[in-house]
Design a protein around this motif. Sequence first.
Motif, PDB file in Angstrom:
ATOM      1  N   LYS A 107      -2.308  70.635  19.470  1.00 52.73           N
ATOM      2  CA  LYS A 107      -3.740  70.465  19.211  1.00 52.73           C
ATOM      3  C   LYS A 107      -4.316  71.659  18.442  1.00 52.73           C
ATOM      4  O   LYS A 107      -5.306  72.259  18.829  1.00 52.73           O
ATOM      5  N   GLU A 108      -3.643  72.000  17.348  1.00 55.25           N
ATOM      6  CA  GLU A 108      -4.085  72.999  16.366  1.00 55.25           C
ATOM      7  C   GLU A 108      -4.032  74.449  16.836  1.00 55.25           C
ATOM      8  O   GLU A 108      -4.542  75.336  16.163  1.00 55.25           O
ATOM      9  N   LYS A 109      -3.405  74.719  17.984  1.00 51.69           N
ATOM     10  CA  LYS A 109      -3.272  76.093  18.475  1.00 51.69           C
ATOM     11  C   LYS A 109      -1.876  76.285  19.041  1.00 51.69           C
ATOM     12  O   LYS A 109      -1.293  75.347  19.599  1.00 51.69           O
ATOM     13  N   THR A 110      -1.358  77.514  18.935  1.00 49.49           N
ATOM     14  CA  THR A 110      -0.053  77.782  19.532  1.00 49.49           C
ATOM     15  C   THR A 110      -0.189  77.877  21.048  1.00 49.49           C
ATOM     16  O   THR A 110      -1.286  78.106  21.574  1.00 49.49           O
ATOM     17  N   LEU A 111       0.938  77.712  21.730  1.00 53.68           N
ATOM     18  CA  LEU A 111       0.906  77.782  23.192  1.00 53.68           C
ATOM     19  C   LEU A 111       0.481  79.162  23.668  1.00 53.68           C
ATOM     20  O   LEU A 111      -0.264  79.283  24.647  1.00 53.68           O
ATOM     21  N   LEU A 130      -1.221  85.365  16.956  1.00 52.40           N
ATOM     22  CA  LEU A 130      -2.360  85.874  17.733  1.00 52.40           C
ATOM     23  C   LEU A 130      -3.370  86.650  16.903  1.00 52.40           C
ATOM     24  O   LEU A 130      -4.405  87.030  17.408  1.00 52.40           O
ATOM     25  N   LYS A 131      -3.109  86.880  15.637  1.00 50.80           N
ATOM     26  CA  LYS A 131      -4.021  87.660  14.791  1.00 50.80           C
ATOM     27  C   LYS A 131      -5.459  87.164  14.879  1.00 50.80           C
ATOM     28  O   LYS A 131      -6.354  87.975  15.028  1.00 50.80           O
ATOM     29  N   PRO A 132      -5.732  85.865  14.831  1.00 47.26           N
ATOM     30  CA  PRO A 132      -7.135  85.423  14.922  1.00 47.26           C
ATOM     31  C   PRO A 132      -7.797  85.807  16.245  1.00 47.26           C
ATOM     32  O   PRO A 132      -9.002  85.936  16.331  1.00 47.26           O
ATOM     33  N   GLU A 133      -7.001  85.995  17.306  1.00 49.95           N
ATOM     34  CA  GLU A 133      -7.527  86.328  18.622  1.00 49.95           C
ATOM     35  C   GLU A 133      -7.911  87.796  18.726  1.00 49.95           C
ATOM     36  O   GLU A 133      -8.685  88.177  19.572  1.00 49.95           O
TER      37      GLU A 133
END
Length: 66
Positions: free
Chosen positions: A27-31, A62-65
Amino acid sequence: MPQLAAIILAAGEAKRFGSPKQILVWKEKTLVERAVQSCIAAGCTKVIVVTGAHKEAIQLSLKPEL
């Protein structure tokens, strides 16, 4: 108010799976992104992600986080 921290263990090599499960997109995100977001939503003020075999790929996901 007490602070809450979380440690996410994302160091597995995933040999039997065939590719890194941590960066599997659902759903468009990694686990691993979902795990971090869940910790933040639960009120964690610090989230530590322990990486191993696929360190670079996990860090990139995780860069966007950050």
